[in-house]
Design a protein around this motif. Structure first.
Motif, PDB file in Angstrom:
ATOM      1  N   GLY A 112      -7.272  -1.797 -15.909  1.00  0.00           N
ATOM      2  CA  GLY A 112      -6.675  -3.044 -15.426  1.00  0.00           C
ATOM      3  C   GLY A 112      -5.907  -3.800 -16.512  1.00  0.00           C
ATOM      4  O   GLY A 112      -4.953  -4.518 -16.210  1.00  0.00           O
ATOM      5  N   ARG A 113      -6.327  -3.621 -17.764  1.00  0.00           N
ATOM      6  CA  ARG A 113      -5.640  -4.318 -18.857  1.00  0.00           C
ATOM      7  C   ARG A 113      -4.232  -3.774 -19.078  1.00  0.00           C
ATOM      8  O   ARG A 113      -3.417  -4.409 -19.735  1.00  0.00           O
ATOM      9  N   MET A 114      -3.951  -2.596 -18.545  1.00  0.00           N
ATOM     10  CA  MET A 114      -2.624  -1.990 -18.701  1.00  0.00           C
ATOM     11  C   MET A 114      -1.708  -2.298 -17.504  1.00  0.00           C
ATOM     12  O   MET A 114      -0.529  -1.929 -17.509  1.00  0.00           O
ATOM     13  N   ASP A 115      -2.258  -2.959 -16.481  1.00  0.00           N
ATOM     14  CA  ASP A 115      -1.498  -3.160 -15.239  1.00  0.00           C
ATOM     15  C   ASP A 115      -0.132  -3.807 -15.464  1.00  0.00           C
ATOM     16  O   ASP A 115       0.864  -3.406 -14.859  1.00  0.00           O
ATOM     17  N   ALA A 116      -0.093  -4.799 -16.337  1.00  0.00           N
ATOM     18  CA  ALA A 116       1.151  -5.542 -16.523  1.00  0.00           C
ATOM     19  C   ALA A 116       2.273  -4.643 -17.051  1.00  0.00           C
ATOM     20  O   ALA A 116       3.454  -4.906 -16.810  1.00  0.00           O
ATOM     21  N   TYR A 117       1.899  -3.598 -17.771  1.00  0.00           N
ATOM     22  CA  TYR A 117       2.908  -2.738 -18.408  1.00  0.00           C
ATOM     23  C   TYR A 117       3.220  -1.472 -17.607  1.00  0.00           C
ATOM     24  O   TYR A 117       4.212  -0.793 -17.856  1.00  0.00           O
ATOM     25  N   THR A 118       2.317  -1.121 -16.684  1.00  0.00           N
ATOM     26  CA  THR A 118       2.376   0.200 -16.064  1.00  0.00           C
ATOM     27  C   THR A 118       3.631   0.471 -15.224  1.00  0.00           C
ATOM     28  O   THR A 118       4.238   1.538 -15.358  1.00  0.00           O
ATOM     29  N   PRO A 119       4.058  -0.475 -14.348  1.00  0.00           N
ATOM     30  CA  PRO A 119       5.255  -0.152 -13.542  1.00  0.00           C
ATOM     31  C   PRO A 119       6.460   0.234 -14.404  1.00  0.00           C
ATOM     32  O   PRO A 119       7.201   1.157 -14.044  1.00  0.00           O
ATOM     33  N   ALA A 120       6.634  -0.408 -15.549  1.00  0.00           N
ATOM     34  CA  ALA A 120       7.780  -0.085 -16.412  1.00  0.00           C
ATOM     35  C   ALA A 120       7.691   1.348 -16.939  1.00  0.00           C
ATOM     36  O   ALA A 120       8.710   2.034 -17.081  1.00  0.00           O
ATOM     37  N   LEU A 121       6.478   1.816 -17.225  1.00  0.00           N
ATOM     38  CA  LEU A 121       6.323   3.182 -17.750  1.00  0.00           C
ATOM     39  C   LEU A 121       6.463   4.213 -16.633  1.00  0.00           C
ATOM     40  O   LEU A 121       6.965   5.321 -16.860  1.00  0.00           O
ATOM     41  N   LEU A 122       6.054   3.840 -15.427  1.00  0.00           N
ATOM     42  CA  LEU A 122       6.257   4.753 -14.293  1.00  0.00           C
ATOM     43  C   LEU A 122       7.750   4.902 -14.009  1.00  0.00           C
ATOM     44  O   LEU A 122       8.226   5.983 -13.662  1.00  0.00           O
ATOM     45  N   ALA A 123       8.491   3.805 -14.206  1.00  0.00           N
ATOM     46  CA  ALA A 123       9.948   3.861 -14.014  1.00  0.00           C
ATOM     47  C   ALA A 123      10.603   4.788 -15.033  1.00  0.00           C
ATOM     48  O   ALA A 123      11.689   5.323 -14.799  1.00  0.00           O
ATOM     49  N   GLN A 124       9.929   5.012 -16.155  1.00  0.00           N
ATOM     50  CA  GLN A 124      10.442   5.932 -17.180  1.00  0.00           C
ATOM     51  C   GLN A 124      10.094   7.389 -16.871  1.00  0.00           C
ATOM     52  O   GLN A 124      10.410   8.283 -17.648  1.00  0.00           O
ATOM     53  N   GLY A 125       9.340   7.607 -15.780  1.00  0.00           N
ATOM     54  CA  GLY A 125       9.076   8.988 -15.370  1.00  0.00           C
ATOM     55  C   GLY A 125       7.670   9.492 -15.573  1.00  0.00           C
ATOM     56  O   GLY A 125       7.373  10.652 -15.273  1.00  0.00           O
ATOM     57  N   ALA A 126       6.761   8.647 -16.095  1.00  0.00           N
ATOM     58  CA  ALA A 126       5.363   9.077 -16.246  1.00  0.00           C
ATOM     59  C   ALA A 126       4.819   9.409 -14.859  1.00  0.00           C
ATOM     60  O   ALA A 126       5.063   8.689 -13.892  1.00  0.00           O
ATOM     61  N   LYS A 127       4.110  10.525 -14.747  1.00  0.00           N
ATOM     62  CA  LYS A 127       3.648  10.979 -13.428  1.00  0.00           C
ATOM     63  C   LYS A 127       2.142  10.841 -13.234  1.00  0.00           C
ATOM     64  O   LYS A 127       1.642  10.970 -12.115  1.00  0.00           O
ATOM     65  N   GLY A 128       1.423  10.665 -14.329  1.00  0.00           N
ATOM     66  CA  GLY A 128      -0.025  10.561 -14.199  1.00  0.00           C
ATOM     67  C   GLY A 128      -0.580   9.539 -15.172  1.00  0.00           C
ATOM     68  O   GLY A 128      -0.070   9.364 -16.278  1.00  0.00           O
ATOM     69  N   LEU A 129      -1.622   8.819 -14.738  1.00  0.00           N
ATOM     70  CA  LEU A 129      -2.308   7.829 -15.577  1.00  0.00           C
ATOM     71  C   LEU A 129      -3.788   8.153 -15.482  1.00  0.00           C
ATOM     72  O   LEU A 129      -4.276   8.454 -14.396  1.00  0.00           O
ATOM     73  N   VAL A 130      -4.491   8.108 -16.617  1.00  0.00           N
ATOM     74  CA  VAL A 130      -5.933   8.369 -16.593  1.00  0.00           C
ATOM     75  C   VAL A 130      -6.656   7.213 -17.263  1.00  0.00           C
ATOM     76  O   VAL A 130      -6.334   6.861 -18.405  1.00  0.00           O
ATOM     77  N   GLY A 131      -7.623   6.631 -16.555  1.00  0.00           N
ATOM     78  CA  GLY A 131      -8.417   5.551 -17.127  1.00  0.00           C
ATOM     79  C   GLY A 131      -9.679   5.397 -16.321  1.00  0.00           C
ATOM     80  O   GLY A 131     -10.232   6.371 -15.814  1.00  0.00           O
ATOM     81  N   LYS A 132     -10.128   4.163 -16.172  1.00  0.00           N
ATOM     82  CA  LYS A 132     -11.262   3.874 -15.286  1.00  0.00           C
ATOM     83  C   LYS A 132     -11.101   2.462 -14.746  1.00  0.00           C
ATOM     84  O   LYS A 132     -10.567   1.591 -15.434  1.00  0.00           O
TER      85      LYS A 132
END
Lengths: 188, 280
Positions: free
Chosen positions: A83-103
């Motif tokens: 959840g602490r990464m939520d604010a940054y995540t959409p921008a990285l998905l827009a760069q093409g990241a296809k998978g995220l792993v956390g809890k």
């Protein structure tokens, strides 16, 4: 329990075939990044600069490992709270990241971005860090060495066990799993 | 007076930091095994099996069970007939933490200032709770506390009229809100009574009690059982993937309180419910 095997980088088809609740073993390269690295990456994007890593098809693992003991590839390396990464995540998905792993849970913006960009959020078992470290066969720092445990590492994993929480179709295991096993007062 | 050299305290603390992070208590491992018998979700069972295997690897290979080796939270019960010699006992405790985290290859997770956020690189300072007790012994307890579960903590000033049911509803609602974040299956520490700061301390202290040991007061033992059932009925399950086992135990600690007050607090421990204890 059935298990799917996938290799990174992930293709559009790999992502579309994954469903919330699937147990998956990941093999290939994953990149570690947590709070401090995310902040730096998004600052670069805001300035219109290139990222130190090409994220297309890649998997980002939210981890800050313990120091390696002599003879170890890496110290214990379980996931941190996503959840602490939520604010940054959409921008990285827009760069093409296809998978995220956390809890832990993601916010609606992240869930929407997973659908929009065709990507998937996995959870690995929080606290099973000694076990996870054994699936990491190589690890090198590729950016932000000064961040120590929070540096970006290129990790080569073999059969890294994860579970799909949010798929690219809008399903959420945290919501559906709890609903399935919930006992309402008065029920046997 | 019995003299205790602070170097002895330092050396114990060093060893305890490492011991707590490498060796998960038998009570917790047994709770995982018990949970396997009642967990119905295949994914939940898989999580529990991974946790048992993880604890075995950590113990056998002497590595931390979790990469988050925690904030060193230390409880010190000092007998009133003890005289510390050889220096400042707080400095000695922090030196023990410094050595333990460095020599034990434990992660350094403490920043020197909460806003500026610069890592102290040796996991100091510790959070130290001193208490003075009768006698001439010193009891040291360390409970390394992970950030993920600590973040899922809360204090609420309830109204006295809310009574027993008010506390139960508050705790269950809070565990539901925390969901998968504190790494279930969790241990739920509940403080009731005292004041704002006391109740938070009680909730933390409740986490130190061995699993399977109920509150000695039958009234609270019954309440612990009832909350545990309700929490597990939420269906959150191991890691929040859905299942029967959301928490391994609920521990309540209480203190008398003001006629106008009814404080309650929840402090959640992840399944890596770590501690180490020594007597000097």
């Amino acid at each position: 329990m059935s298990v799917k095997r996938i290799s990174t980088p992930l293709s559009e088809q790999d992502v579309m075939e994954l469903k919330a609740g699937d147990n998956v073993l990941i093999t290939g390269v994953v990149y570690s990044a947590r709070d401090a690295a995310h902040k730096k990456l998004v600052e670069l994007l805001d300035k219109g600069e290139d990222l130190p890593v090409d994220l297309r098809g890649q998997v980002i693992y939210y981890v800050g490992p313990a120091p390696a003991k002599p003879g170890q590839v890496i110290g214990s390396a379980g996931p941190t709270t996503s959840g602490r990464m939520d604010a940054y995540t959409p921008a990285l998905l827009a760069q093409g990241a296809k998978g995220l792993v956390g809890k832990g849970s993601r916010n609606q913006e992240v869930k929407d971005a997973l659908k929009e960009h065709g990507a998937v959020y996995f959870a690995s078992v929080g606290g099973a860090a000694a076990l996870t470290a054994k699936t990491i066969k190589a690890s090198e720092v590729v950016a932000y060495e000064e961040l120590g445990a929070e540096a970006i590492r290129r990790m080569t994993v073999e059969d890294f066990p994860v579970t799909v929480v949010n798929d690219a179709h809008g399903n959420d295991l945290y919501v559906e799993g709890a609903k399935k096993y919930e006992r309402v007062a008065g029920e046997g | 007076m019995r003299e205790v050299h602070v170097d002895t305290v330092r050396d114990h603390i060093r060893d305890m930091c490492i011991d707590a992070n490498y060796n998960l208590g038998d009570d917790v491992v047994q709770a995982f095994e018990q949970s396997l018998k009642i967990e119905e979700s295949p994914t939940g069972r898989n999580v529990l099996e991974q946790l048992i295997e993880n604890a075995r690897i950590a113990r056998e290979e002497q590595v931390p069970m979790c990469q988050d080796t925690g904030f060193a939270v230390i409880f010190v019960e000092v007998g009133q007939e003890v005289l510390f010699v050889g220096g400042d006992v707080k400095d000695a405790i922090n030196e023990g933490v410094r050595r333990g985290y460095t020599e034990g290859y434990l992660r350094k997770s403490i920043v020197s200032d909460p806003v500026e956020r610069v890592n102290t690189k040796d996991n100091t300072p510790a959070v130290i709770h001193f208490d003075v007790v009768p006698g001439d012994k010193v009891k040291l307890t360390i409970a390394p506390k992970g950030g993920g579960s600590e973040n899922m903590s809360t204090v609420r000033m309830l109204k006295p009229a809310q009574g027993r049911q008010g506390v139960i509803d508050f705790v269950v609602e809070h565990v539901k809100t925390a969901g998968p974040n504190p790494c279930p299956p969790t241990v739920v520490g509940v403080g009731i009574g005292g004041t704002f700061e006391k109740v938070a301390w009680l909730a933390k202290k409740a986490l130190l009690r061995p699993l399977g040991e109920p509150n000695p007061d039958p009234f609270y033992a019954e309440m612990e059982k009832e909350i545990l059932t309700k929490v597990n009925d939420l269906g959150i399950g191991p890691q929040g993937f859905g299942g029967r086992v959301t928490s391994l135990a609920v521990h309540i600690e209480t203190h008398p309180c003001h006629i106008a007050s009814f404080p309650a607090a929840v402090n959640i421990n992840c399944h890596a419910s770590r501690h180490s204890e020594r007597n000097i």
